[in-house]
Design a protein around this motif. Structure first.
Motif, PDB file in Angstrom:
ATOM      1  N   LEU A 102     -67.679  12.511 -57.040  1.00 49.08           N
ATOM      2  CA  LEU A 102     -66.907  13.023 -58.168  1.00 49.08           C
ATOM      3  C   LEU A 102     -67.220  14.488 -58.462  1.00 49.08           C
ATOM      4  CD1 LEU A 102     -67.197   9.946 -60.552  1.00 49.08           C
ATOM      5  CD2 LEU A 102     -65.176  10.664 -59.272  1.00 49.08           C
ATOM      6  N   LYS A 103     -68.493  14.858 -58.379  1.00 51.71           N
ATOM      7  CA  LYS A 103     -68.859  16.249 -58.663  1.00 51.71           C
ATOM      8  C   LYS A 103     -68.253  17.191 -57.632  1.00 51.71           C
ATOM      9  CE  LYS A 103     -72.774  19.334 -59.466  1.00 51.71           C
ATOM     10  NZ  LYS A 103     -74.257  19.462 -59.502  1.00 51.71           N
ATOM     11  N   VAL A 242     -60.930  16.407 -64.179  1.00 57.33           N
ATOM     12  CA  VAL A 242     -60.667  16.003 -62.794  1.00 57.33           C
ATOM     13  C   VAL A 242     -61.507  14.767 -62.497  1.00 57.33           C
ATOM     14  CG1 VAL A 242     -60.776  16.686 -60.375  1.00 57.33           C
ATOM     15  CG2 VAL A 242     -60.195  18.384 -62.120  1.00 57.33           C
ATOM     16  N   THR A 243     -60.848  13.645 -62.276  1.00 58.25           N
ATOM     17  CA  THR A 243     -61.525  12.354 -62.055  1.00 58.25           C
ATOM     18  C   THR A 243     -62.680  12.145 -63.032  1.00 58.25           C
ATOM     19  OG1 THR A 243     -62.753  13.390 -60.205  1.00 58.25           O
ATOM     20  CG2 THR A 243     -60.880  11.999 -59.641  1.00 58.25           C
ATOM     21  N   GLY A 244     -62.379  12.347 -64.314  1.00 62.51           N
ATOM     22  CA  GLY A 244     -63.352  12.088 -65.364  1.00 62.51           C
ATOM     23  C   GLY A 244     -64.342  13.199 -65.625  1.00 62.51           C
ATOM     24  N   VAL A 245     -64.254  14.306 -64.879  1.00 61.69           N
ATOM     25  CA  VAL A 245     -65.191  15.427 -65.035  1.00 61.69           C
ATOM     26  C   VAL A 245     -64.448  16.601 -65.666  1.00 61.69           C
ATOM     27  CG1 VAL A 245     -66.752  17.006 -63.854  1.00 61.69           C
ATOM     28  CG2 VAL A 245     -66.468  14.661 -63.007  1.00 61.69           C
ATOM     29  N   VAL A 246     -64.970  17.118 -66.779  1.00 61.14           N
ATOM     30  CA  VAL A 246     -64.355  18.268 -67.449  1.00 61.14           C
ATOM     31  C   VAL A 246     -64.767  19.538 -66.718  1.00 61.14           C
ATOM     32  CG1 VAL A 246     -64.179  19.560 -69.609  1.00 61.14           C
ATOM     33  CG2 VAL A 246     -64.354  17.056 -69.652  1.00 61.14           C
ATOM     34  N   PRO A 251     -68.648  21.931 -64.461  1.00 65.94           N
ATOM     35  CA  PRO A 251     -68.475  20.478 -64.381  1.00 65.94           C
ATOM     36  C   PRO A 251     -69.403  19.746 -65.337  1.00 65.94           C
ATOM     37  CG  PRO A 251     -68.636  21.437 -62.182  1.00 65.94           C
ATOM     38  CD  PRO A 251     -69.003  22.515 -63.154  1.00 65.94           C
ATOM     39  N   GLN A 252     -68.829  18.871 -66.164  1.00 67.93           N
ATOM     40  CA  GLN A 252     -69.640  18.057 -67.061  1.00 67.93           C
ATOM     41  C   GLN A 252     -68.843  16.820 -67.469  1.00 67.93           C
ATOM     42  OE1 GLN A 252     -70.491  20.013 -70.762  1.00 67.93           O
ATOM     43  NE2 GLN A 252     -68.376  20.586 -71.155  1.00 67.93           N
ATOM     44  N   ALA A 253     -69.548  15.762 -67.832  1.00 70.38           N
ATOM     45  CA  ALA A 253     -68.875  14.583 -68.351  1.00 70.38           C
ATOM     46  C   ALA A 253     -68.273  14.921 -69.716  1.00 70.38           C
ATOM     47  CB  ALA A 253     -69.866  13.429 -68.477  1.00 70.38           C
TER      48      ALA A 253
END
Length: 333
Positions: A102-103, A242-246, A251-253
């Motif tokens: 995901l990252k 993007v796929t749950g990542v802001v 990049p962060q949850a």
């Protein structure tokens, strides 16, 4: 000499020797003299080796799974490790491969002017026998008879079953022509592109309609269609996920995701896990309270692991993993 021309000199016995060399029946207990007959039986009657299951989605829908039985599962795992692991997916595919996730899917889209998200409709069901044979087991790599048998071992009713060990790797290999083409074309336009399973993401400064049409036309030729209801375009003034990542800044949850994790862990420690579940309205009268509590803590641990996957430097989340582990150990004291 092309693969097809080369394989026309391959005898039936040589094809059988090739199948034996793949060691697809390792761990099944099938005797050597019965191996070929067993593989053909599995390939010709694949549907009989699956059971169907339905699991609820978070959005309220239902995910349909086709789950292979023990024999088919072992054969597919051997096929995955002895054959498919040696076939490289596109670098633009970020799901179901070592060193990506995901990252890695979200990082290229950080701080971009706009993000376009496209979703493939009925992804696995539209990966058909012919697509698998052409892109995973083509005649340049395998004798046609062997390629057809291996393709049958990957299929359920002539499409890729969601829930089988081989399906993730096969889907990436089938999508490689699209991924490589779109990745190259987008690179020329200064656009970042990644695909995570059926989710495609494009970011940069571009004409969204042109990009969507470009992707849609290629996908149509392959037999895929876009899920119009899941097409999204986000500018910098909105939360870009993007796929749950802001990814607006780094990049962060999502903040709401991290806040909910904090709250749930706090209440588990204050009231006990079973007490927290009851406060949520869950009736544990007909259920093993310790088992339900342990499964809930496993879910919390998974959420913490997701946050750390996106941001390994999140000190609170690293501490939270230890607190969750302590709660798990206390259940069995």
């Amino acid at each position: 000499m092309s693969g097809e021309e080369m394989w026309k000199y391959c005898t039936g016995e040589q094809c059988r020797d090739l199948l034996r060399s793949l060691d697809l029946l390792r761990g099944t207990g099938v005797k050597q003299e019965q191996e070929i007959a067993c593989l053909y039986s599995l390939a010709n009657h694949a549907e009989a080796h699956y059971r169907r299951a339905r699991i609820p989605k978070k959005n309220g829908g239902v995910r349909k799974l086709q789950i292979p039985d023990g024999m088919m599962k072992k054969v597919q795992r051997n096929l995955l490790h002895h054959v498919l692991d040696g076939l490289e997916p596109s670098p633009y595919a970020t799901a179901y491969r070592k060193g990506a996730g995901l990252k890695e899917n979200a990082a290229p889209h950080t701080g971009k002017k706009q993000i376009l998200k496209l979703d493939l409709e009925n992804f696995f069901e539209n990966i058909t026998f012919s697509l698998i044979l052409e892109n995973v087991f083509p005649s340049r790599l395998f004798p046609p008879a062997v390629g057809v048998l291996l393709t049958n071992l990957c299929c359920y009713r002539d499409y890729l079953p969601q829930g089988a060990p081989v399906s993730a790797a096969v889907s990436n290999l089938v999508m490689r022509p699209f991924d490589d083409y779109m990745g190259s074309w987008c690179g020329e336009q200064g656009i970042a592109y990644t695909r995570y399973c059926d989710d495609m993401t494009f970011s940069g400064d571009f004409d969204a309609r042109k990009v969507k049409n470009k992707a849609q036309n290629f996908l149509k030729v392959m037999g895929f269609s876009l899920n119009a209801g899941k097409t999204r375009l986000y500018g910098q003034g909105h939360r870009q996920s993007v796929t749950g990542v802001v990814v607006n800044c780094h990049p962060q949850a999502a903040r709401t995701y991290r806040k909910k994790l904090r709250q749930d862990l706090y209440y588990c420690e204050k009231y006990g896990v079973a007490g927290h579940l009851k406060r949520q309205g869950r009736d544990l009268g007909q259920e093993d309270a310790a088992g339900a509590s342990f499964r809930y803590l496993q879910m919390l641990a998974g959420r913490a692991a997701f946050v750390l996957q996106v941001n390994p430097e999140d000190s609170w989340c690293r501490e939270a993993k230890g607190r969750i582990a302590r709660l798990q150990s206390e259940l069995w004291v």
